[in-house]
Design a protein around this motif. Structure first.
Motif, mmCIF file in Angstrom:
data_model
loop_
_atom_site.group_PDB
_atom_site.id
_atom_site.type_symbol
_atom_site.label_atom_id
_atom_site.label_comp_id
_atom_site.label_asym_id
_atom_site.label_seq_id
_atom_site.Cartn_x
_atom_site.Cartn_y
_atom_site.Cartn_z
ATOM 1 N N ALA A 103 31.639 3.417 -7.923
ATOM 2 C CA ALA A 103 32.419 3.267 -9.152
ATOM 3 C C ALA A 103 33.826 2.780 -8.814
ATOM 4 O O ALA A 103 34.470 3.292 -7.898
ATOM 5 C CB ALA A 103 32.488 4.584 -9.899
ATOM 6 N N ILE A 104 34.313 1.793 -9.557
ATOM 7 C CA ILE A 104 35.658 1.251 -9.380
ATOM 8 C C ILE A 104 36.444 1.527 -10.664
ATOM 9 O O ILE A 104 35.986 1.211 -11.766
ATOM 10 C CB ILE A 104 35.615 -0.262 -9.092
ATOM 11 N N GLY B 211 41.931 -4.576 -10.940
ATOM 12 C CA GLY B 211 42.442 -5.338 -9.805
ATOM 13 C C GLY B 211 41.597 -5.140 -8.563
ATOM 14 O O GLY B 211 41.299 -6.096 -7.831
ATOM 15 N N GLU B 212 41.198 -3.892 -8.315
ATOM 16 C CA GLU B 212 40.336 -3.605 -7.161
ATOM 17 C C GLU B 212 38.972 -4.269 -7.340
ATOM 18 O O GLU B 212 38.387 -4.791 -6.387
ATOM 19 C CB GLU B 212 40.182 -2.097 -6.998
ATOM 20 N N PHE B 213 38.464 -4.241 -8.584
ATOM 21 C CA PHE B 213 37.182 -4.864 -8.898
ATOM 22 C C PHE B 213 37.236 -6.364 -8.583
ATOM 23 O O PHE B 213 36.321 -6.928 -7.969
ATOM 24 C CB PHE B 213 36.880 -4.636 -10.384
ATOM 25 N N ALA B 214 38.340 -7.013 -8.976
ATOM 26 C CA ALA B 214 38.508 -8.440 -8.719
ATOM 27 C C ALA B 214 38.586 -8.729 -7.227
ATOM 28 O O ALA B 214 37.991 -9.706 -6.734
ATOM 29 C CB ALA B 214 39.765 -8.948 -9.422
ATOM 30 N N THR C 71 25.099 -9.143 -3.337
ATOM 31 C CA THR C 71 25.967 -8.085 -3.873
ATOM 32 C C THR C 71 25.856 -8.104 -5.389
ATOM 33 O O THR C 71 25.972 -9.166 -6.014
ATOM 34 C CB THR C 71 27.432 -8.302 -3.461
ATOM 35 N N ILE C 72 25.629 -6.936 -5.965
ATOM 36 C CA ILE C 72 25.486 -6.825 -7.417
ATOM 37 C C ILE C 72 26.670 -6.048 -7.985
ATOM 38 O O ILE C 72 26.949 -4.915 -7.563
ATOM 39 C CB ILE C 72 24.163 -6.139 -7.805
ATOM 40 N N PHE C 73 27.356 -6.662 -8.946
ATOM 41 C CA PHE C 73 28.437 -6.024 -9.692
ATOM 42 C C PHE C 73 27.944 -5.739 -11.111
ATOM 43 O O PHE C 73 27.080 -6.449 -11.621
ATOM 44 C CB PHE C 73 29.661 -6.936 -9.764
ATOM 45 N N ALA C 74 28.525 -4.730 -11.749
ATOM 46 C CA ALA C 74 28.129 -4.412 -13.123
ATOM 47 C C ALA C 74 29.334 -3.938 -13.924
ATOM 48 O O ALA C 74 30.201 -3.226 -13.407
ATOM 49 C CB ALA C 74 27.038 -3.343 -13.139
ATOM 50 N N ILE C 75 29.354 -4.352 -15.178
ATOM 51 C CA ILE C 75 30.314 -3.833 -16.166
ATOM 52 C C ILE C 75 29.478 -3.275 -17.299
ATOM 53 O O ILE C 75 28.669 -3.991 -17.895
ATOM 54 C CB ILE C 75 31.243 -4.942 -16.705
ATOM 55 N N TYR D 241 28.840 -2.338 -6.906
ATOM 56 C CA TYR D 241 30.123 -1.926 -7.477
ATOM 57 C C TYR D 241 30.032 -2.022 -8.990
ATOM 58 O O TYR D 241 29.455 -2.973 -9.528
ATOM 59 C CB TYR D 241 31.256 -2.827 -6.977
ATOM 60 N N TYR D 242 30.602 -1.046 -9.661
ATOM 61 C CA TYR D 242 30.579 -1.099 -11.121
ATOM 62 C C TYR D 242 31.862 -0.523 -11.698
ATOM 63 O O TYR D 242 32.582 0.250 -11.054
ATOM 64 C CB TYR D 242 29.366 -0.354 -11.681
ATOM 65 N N ILE D 243 32.125 -0.939 -12.905
ATOM 66 C CA ILE D 243 33.256 -0.418 -13.648
ATOM 67 C C ILE D 243 32.760 -0.047 -15.043
ATOM 68 O O ILE D 243 32.016 -0.814 -15.662
ATOM 69 C CB ILE D 243 34.409 -1.452 -13.686
#
Length: 697
Positions: free
Chosen positions: A251-252, A256-259, A659-663, A677-679
């Protein structure tokens, strides 16, 4: 006046599976520790059948719920009766236990015959309605195999139904699009992939359900031909927990860290997706191994260890051939406390060491899938796997391609690794009709007798493969993520296809092999196997298989087909996908376009946008952009899912992403347990901040 026989199943509640549900000794799932519920897609099928009945305003047709299981399976029938089913039939018998899909479909089909004869007056005006698949098996094979046994049209992956021009029209999912179809004749089988209008039990309905008497039948009442373990065409080698995900699931909190993680992940270029396992040693036929005692290619680690221990003992005794072991030597081995063997096990191991002849003969085949002009990417992936399997067995790779004027596509198949192309051309094979294709594929398999036949686990493959396999009496394993040639020497099975697949919603893995069959068949997940680089120097042969089809061989009328229009670059380094969690079409377009541009500028990379099936069905975007099992499987360096819940069909299609990101606004969304990583937050709020941050960095 139509009637509706709805197949319902009581299944384990997969949301309750924990490590405590597995036997620590065997690794097997202990189903008795899990609560049971109705299979979700069967609940939707029940509502779908009720909707079909409502659309026939002049009908007083009956809805009949049918299940096969132990006596406690009556709970799922009471559930159905409370939700407007008129009759409930329980098929229960100890002899039915341990059945695979063949030995499940066969008794259910015979039960349908008896329902029609005894309860519906031998009418032909009925539908068999079922969920596309059950969560415990995830195979999607049983309904199609029932249709094959009953010789009925099968309309698979239905999502909606309307009544027009005096008949029912079904909307169904196809690879990369959807179709509106009607069966050419009744009765027919309908499998439901999604129907979001559930039925609810009323107080009166609940009382009625508890008071009603169930119809209870055993095998003596229906007289099926394939029963339980004995009638099954596959056997389970082992069941085990899935490996722990390599995804970070981190979890992020800060945009800014996510970017920054986007930038770092793109630069690192370190893949961690689920890919076909290349770490296993390639299989070697027993006659080509370095020693007579070499049994390092068994299907399980435990079996390998047993043979290694025995080989060491035989070598210490100076034995050169297991055939030379007499009773006196057996006594010496059994007296050695290190071996921990009983005589029966020892005899089986010694017999296994003598087994060298492969259990099957013939080539490895792939059943090609195409849209008439372009080959489905999964076909090339399967050819790559088939090449690997065939090289181990020292045989050839064949590909079957059926359609109208499809021979020009043979060249690309040969370049991809095939040796022989079996071409079946007929104008009635375009567009795809399951019954017609089943007929011609079964014919060519029966004539040329491959030992392995592979299909893609697409909407097309998952209806065609079970029909062909049932017609030919062959075992079939669905949705495989790993295919390996291995031995089960103690059973005399040499060089057989070990097929590993997820089950129970991905909560367990099972390794399965075929038995009592001439051909080993499997469907494999798109995006899991790896295609080989095209080799334009490869040569192959074309074998034309002549068929004689008539219009009577077709099973459905295709009223309308919608497929994605336009072009899309899913080979891009970065894919940004949106889902139903985005509030509108305008918002979807702005979020995806703004973020794609920001990432392309910042990373100096090719960026493409995609969508979930739900977003496509909401009309947010053209279907050509759909990602997932029923869209396109992708494997970019970075995959970003915005407002996508993470249903298994979507995650299958993105599993090869590095790498998989999610919002996502839902902190409990399944995708958050399957990404890196997700937010947590609203997509429309986070994307503008992310775009601004990327532009400022």
């Amino acid at each position: 006046m139509s009637h509706y026989i709805v197949l319902v199943k009581q299944v384990p509640d997969v949301t309750q599976i924990t490590d405590n549900a597995f036997d620590p000794e065997t690794g097997n799932l202990m189903r008795g520790k899990l609560a049971t519920v109705i299979n979700e897609l069967d609940a939707q099928a029940l509502a779908f059948a009720d909707r079909m009945r409502q659309l026939d305003t002049t009908s007083d047709g009956k809805v009949i719920a049918l299940t096969m299981g132990p006596p406690m399976a009556e709970d799922v029938l009471r559930y159905s009766l409370a939700r407007r089913a008129d009759i409930a039939v329980l098929l229960t018998d100890r002899s039915l236990g341990g059945a695979d899909t063949v030995a499940t479909a066969n008794p259910l089909a015979y039960a349908v015959r008896k329902i029609v004869k005894d309860l519906l007056g031998d009418t032909k005006d009925y539908f068999v309605v079922s969920g596309m698949q059950s969560v415990d098996g995830d195979t999607a094979q049983v309904p199609a195999q029932i249709s094959e046994e009953l010789a009925l049209p099968c309309i698979a992956y239905a999502t909606d139904v309307e009544r027009k021009n005096g008949h029912l029209e079904f909307t169904r999912i196809i690879s990369g699009g959807s179709q509106i179809v009607t069966p050419k004749a009744l009765p027919a089988v309908i499998t439901v992939a999604k129907y979001e209008y559930p039925l609810f039990a009323t107080f009166a309905g609940g009382r009625r359900a508890n008071d009603m008497k169930l119809v209870v039948w055993g095998t003596d009442d229906i007289k099926p031909t394939s029963i339980g373990v004995k009638g099954s065409k596959t056997r389970v080698i082992r069941v085990f927990p899935p490996p722990h995900t390599s995804r970070k699931c981190q979890a992020i909190e800060n945009v800014g860290e996510f970017a920054q993680l986007f930038i770092d992940s793109y630069k690192s270029n370190q893949g961690n997706g689920e890919v076909d396992d290349k770490t296993k040693a390639n299989y070697v036929l027993p006659g080509k191994r370095t020693g007579k005692f070499d049994r390092n290619y068994e299907g399980t680690k435990k079996e390998c260890e047993a043979f290694i221990n025995l080989a060491e003992k035989l070598e210490s005794l100076g034995i050169k051939d297991s055939a030379d072991v007499d009773e006196a030597i057996k006594e010496k081995i059994l007296a050695d406390i290190d071996t921990k063997l009983n005589k029966r096990t020892l005899d089986n191991l010694l017999s296994g060491m003598q087994a060298v002849k492969p259990s099957y003969s013939g080539d490895v085949w792939v059943i090609a899938e195409h849209d008439g002009s372009q080959m489905h990417p999964a076909t090339f992936e399967l050819i790559g796997k088939a090449r690997d399997l065939a090289d181990s067995l020292e045989i050839k790779v064949g590909v079957v391609i059926a359609g109208e004027k499809v021979e020009p596509m043979a060249k690309a198949l040969i370049e991809a690794g095939a040796d022989k192309i079996y071409v079946i051309e007929d104008k009635l094979l375009e567009p795809f009709d399951p019954a017609a294709h089943r007929t011609v594929i079964a014919e060519v398999v029966k004539k040329h007798r491959p030992q392995i036949a592979l299909y893609a686990a697409t909407p097309r493959g998952r209806v065609l493969a079970p029909m062909v396999s049932y017609r030919l009496g062959c075992g079939l394993t669905a949705d495989c993520t790993s295919l390996d040639i291995r031995d089960s020497s103690r059973k005399g099975d040499i060089a057989v296809l070990m097929q590993t697949r997820p089950a129970l919603g991905g909560n367990v893995m099972a390794t399965i092999c075929t038995k009592d069959s001439n051909c080993q068949m499997a469907t494999a997940r798109p995006g899991v196997m790896k295609r080989l680089p095209p080799d334009k120097s490869r040569k192959g042969s074309i074998i034309r298989h002549e068929v004689k089809l008539a219009k009577g061989d077709l099973s459905m009328n295709i009223i309308k087909t919608e497929v994605g229009l336009g072009t899309v670059n899913f080979d891009a380094d970065v894919i940004v996908s949106g889902g139903k969690g985005i509030s509108s079409k305008d918002s979807f377009e702005k979020c995806t376009s703004d973020l794609c541009k920001a990432l392309a500028d910042k990373l100096n990379a090719e960026v493409e946008y995609g969508a979930s099936r739900a977003a496509v069905e909401q009309g947010y975007v053209e279907r050509v952009h759909q990602v997932g099992q029923t869209g396109t499987a992708v494997g970019p360096r970075i995959y970003l899912a915005m407002g996508i819940s993470g249903a298994i069909q979507h995650m299958i299609g993105v599993a090869n992403s590095e790498t998989i990101f999610a919002i996502n606004s839902d902190p409990n969304a399944p995708i958050l347990k399957q990404c890196d990583y997700y937010i947590v937050g609203n997509v429309e709020d986070i994307v503008p901040q992310l775009v601004e941050t990327l532009g400022a960095k």
